[in-house]
Design a protein around this motif. Structure first.
Motif, PDB file in Angstrom:
ATOM      1  N   LEU A  78       1.408 -15.534   2.774  1.00 50.31           N
ATOM      2  CA  LEU A  78       1.303 -14.099   2.197  1.00 50.31           C
ATOM      3  C   LEU A  78      -0.020 -13.911   1.663  1.00 50.31           C
ATOM      4  N   GLN A  85       7.540 -10.284   4.618  1.00 52.63           N
ATOM      5  CA  GLN A  85       7.145 -11.945   4.574  1.00 52.63           C
ATOM      6  C   GLN A  85       7.668 -12.221   3.095  1.00 52.63           C
ATOM      7  N   LEU A  86       7.273 -11.439   2.265  1.00 51.56           N
ATOM      8  CA  LEU A  86       7.690 -11.950   0.600  1.00 51.56           C
ATOM      9  C   LEU A  86       9.031 -12.060   0.571  1.00 51.56           C
ATOM     10  N   TRP A 135       4.095  -7.032   4.553  1.00 56.72           N
ATOM     11  CA  TRP A 135       3.912  -8.036   3.399  1.00 56.72           C
ATOM     12  C   TRP A 135       5.236  -8.236   2.838  1.00 56.72           C
ATOM     13  N   ASN A 146       9.906 -15.445   2.252  1.00 55.71           N
ATOM     14  CA  ASN A 146       9.602 -16.603   1.614  1.00 55.71           C
ATOM     15  C   ASN A 146      10.464 -16.687   0.145  1.00 55.71           C
ATOM     16  N   PHE A 147      10.968 -15.867  -0.265  1.00 54.54           N
ATOM     17  CA  PHE A 147      11.876 -15.960  -1.540  1.00 54.54           C
ATOM     18  C   PHE A 147      13.259 -16.575  -0.982  1.00 54.54           C
ATOM     19  N   MET A 204       4.104 -19.170  -0.078  1.00 54.09           N
ATOM     20  CA  MET A 204       3.356 -18.131  -0.732  1.00 54.09           C
ATOM     21  C   MET A 204       2.182 -18.254  -0.036  1.00 54.09           C
TER      22      MET A 204
END
Length: 146
Positions: A4, A27-28, A24, A31-32, A1
């Motif tokens: 981000l 990328q989120l 964004w 990441n998840f 995170m």
């Protein structure tokens, strides 16, 4: 995170807000995805140790391990599927809104007149710049060679 959070500082001068927000969002999602899949692997890896601590018979242990691993996998995959579906739906709705807004602006008579004025000004600037490339203002012509 953390990547981000610091992504906002790498906003390029020529980037538009839409591309930054999409980057964004991607990328989120990544990441998840990596976080949930990593947590799933760690859970399944340590699950056998938890089951072995109770010393069940082998058939019960294998059945419980299979059921718990399958349940965890389904839970993670469902969460990721819903998250990606929500992201895709959001991008679709925002894209449609942008297209509708652009169409509305295109059909607005005042906006059309303003665009024509801007195009004329850009053309005049180009002509002036091209005319000044030789060192002389536009319309000036030499009649003899020096």
């Amino acid at each position: 995170m953390w990547d981000l959070i610091f992504m906002g500082w790498r906003w390029g001068r020529d980037e538009q807000l839409v591309t930054v927000v999409l980057r964004w969002l991607m990328q989120l999602l990544m990441n998840f995805t990596l976080g949930l899949i990593g947590a799933l692997f760690v859970f399944v890896w340590r699950l056998w140790g938890l089951i072995a601590a109770y010393k069940p018979d082998p058939l019960t242990a294998a059945m419980y391990f299979g059921a718990a691993a399958l349940s965890a996998t389904v839970c993670v995959m469902s969460y990721l599927a819903l998250m990606y579906a929500a992201a895709a739906g959001t991008v679709g709705v925002v894209g449609k809104a942008l297209v509708d807004h652009a169409r509305r602006i295109e059909n607005d008579p005042q906006a059309r007149a303003q665009r024509i004025r801007q195009q004329q000004q850009q053309q005049q600037r180009r002509q002036y710049r091209d005319g000044m490339a030789g060192g002389m203002p536009p319309g000036y012509r030499r009649t003899h060679h020096e």
